[in-house]
Design a protein around this motif. Sequence first.
Motif, PDB file in Angstrom:
ATOM      1  N   PRO A   1       0.822  -1.216   0.000  1.00  0.00           N
ATOM      2  CA  PRO A   1       0.000   0.000   0.000  1.00  0.00           C
ATOM      3  C   PRO A   1       0.858   1.269   0.000  1.00  0.00           C
ATOM      4  CG  PRO A   1      -0.731  -1.555   1.684  1.00  0.00           C
ATOM      5  CD  PRO A   1       0.566  -2.074   1.136  1.00  0.00           C
ATOM      6  N   ALA A   2       0.330   2.307  -0.632  1.00  0.00           N
ATOM      7  CA  ALA A   2       1.059   3.571  -0.738  1.00  0.00           C
ATOM      8  C   ALA A   2       1.385   4.163   0.633  1.00  0.00           C
ATOM      9  CB  ALA A   2       0.260   4.575  -1.567  1.00  0.00           C
TER      10      ALA A   2
ATOM     11  N   PRO B   1       8.387  -1.690  -3.459  1.00  0.00           N
ATOM     12  CA  PRO B   1       8.460  -3.070  -3.937  1.00  0.00           C
ATOM     13  C   PRO B   1       9.800  -3.364  -4.635  1.00  0.00           C
ATOM     14  CG  PRO B   1       6.306  -2.153  -4.432  1.00  0.00           C
ATOM     15  CD  PRO B   1       7.157  -1.028  -3.908  1.00  0.00           C
ATOM     16  N   GLU B   2      10.325  -2.380  -5.346  1.00  0.00           N
ATOM     17  CA  GLU B   2      11.603  -2.580  -6.037  1.00  0.00           C
ATOM     18  C   GLU B   2      12.738  -2.802  -5.025  1.00  0.00           C
ATOM     19  OE1 GLU B   2       8.641  -0.670  -8.294  1.00  0.00           O
ATOM     20  OE2 GLU B   2       9.646   0.233  -6.573  1.00  0.00           O
TER      21      GLU B   2
ATOM     22  N   ALA C   1      12.450  -6.322  -3.542  1.00  0.00           N
ATOM     23  CA  ALA C   1      12.456  -7.445  -4.475  1.00  0.00           C
ATOM     24  C   ALA C   1      13.564  -8.439  -4.121  1.00  0.00           C
ATOM     25  CB  ALA C   1      12.642  -6.941  -5.907  1.00  0.00           C
ATOM     26  N   GLY C   2      13.179  -9.707  -4.043  1.00  0.00           N
ATOM     27  CA  GLY C   2      14.139 -10.777  -3.774  1.00  0.00           C
ATOM     28  C   GLY C   2      14.484 -10.977  -2.312  1.00  0.00           C
ATOM     29  N   GLN C   3      13.948 -10.150  -1.417  1.00  0.00           N
ATOM     30  CA  GLN C   3      14.235 -10.278   0.014  1.00  0.00           C
ATOM     31  C   GLN C   3      13.054 -10.956   0.699  1.00  0.00           C
ATOM     32  OE1 GLN C   3      15.915  -6.876   1.969  1.00  0.00           O
ATOM     33  NE2 GLN C   3      16.448  -5.935   0.013  1.00  0.00           N
ATOM     34  N   THR C   4      13.329 -11.993   1.454  1.00  0.00           N
ATOM     35  CA  THR C   4      12.263 -12.715   2.134  1.00  0.00           C
ATOM     36  C   THR C   4      12.685 -13.080   3.559  1.00  0.00           C
ATOM     37  OG1 THR C   4      13.054 -14.870   1.385  1.00  0.00           O
ATOM     38  CG2 THR C   4      11.443 -13.753  -0.022  1.00  0.00           C
ATOM     39  N   VAL C   5      11.698 -13.265   4.373  1.00  0.00           N
ATOM     40  CA  VAL C   5      11.864 -13.830   5.703  1.00  0.00           C
ATOM     41  C   VAL C   5      10.742 -14.844   5.839  1.00  0.00           C
ATOM     42  CG1 VAL C   5      11.807 -13.404   8.188  1.00  0.00           C
ATOM     43  CG2 VAL C   5      12.804 -11.695   6.657  1.00  0.00           C
TER      44      VAL C   5
END
Length: 156
Positions: A2-3, A13-14, A17-21
């Motif tokens: 959300p904004a 989001p950019e 990107a590619g980062q997770t937990v």
Amino acid sequence: MPAFVQDLTGLTPERLAGQTVSPDEVAAFAPDVSLVIAHNAAFDRSFLERFCPAFVNKPWACSMEDIPWDQAGFEGRKLGHLGLQAGFFFDGHRAVDDCQAAIALLSHTGFPESRSALSLLLGTGQDGLDASVGRICALRAQGYAQGPWVPLERWF
């Protein structure tokens, strides 16, 4: 995302990107946890318990609501505002910075009898903590969640 979250945190989001937990990575911390302390625990607890059920039965304390900040001359309870009044500035709404600020505030000793914020949060020792945890467990058994005491089924 959300904004309003992007505006609040500066995250995009950019950038994420590619980062997770994963919940499993977070659950690995749970066995050693005897108390979870958060500033605005009503928000953090609901989020963490949905993300990682290993924290559902852990006792929680709220450094925003459970510490009488006014007794030490503070006005307000927002983390950033408390930090400024304690003499430091940090980048708010960034997880590591928020945690470090909360830890610094918990060590503040400007309360009556030179007690620390942490000692007040924990009550009068283990008896105070046990009583608080007992009350929370009893309410949870009745289907309520900590925060505002709202039945769990109304949260989802």
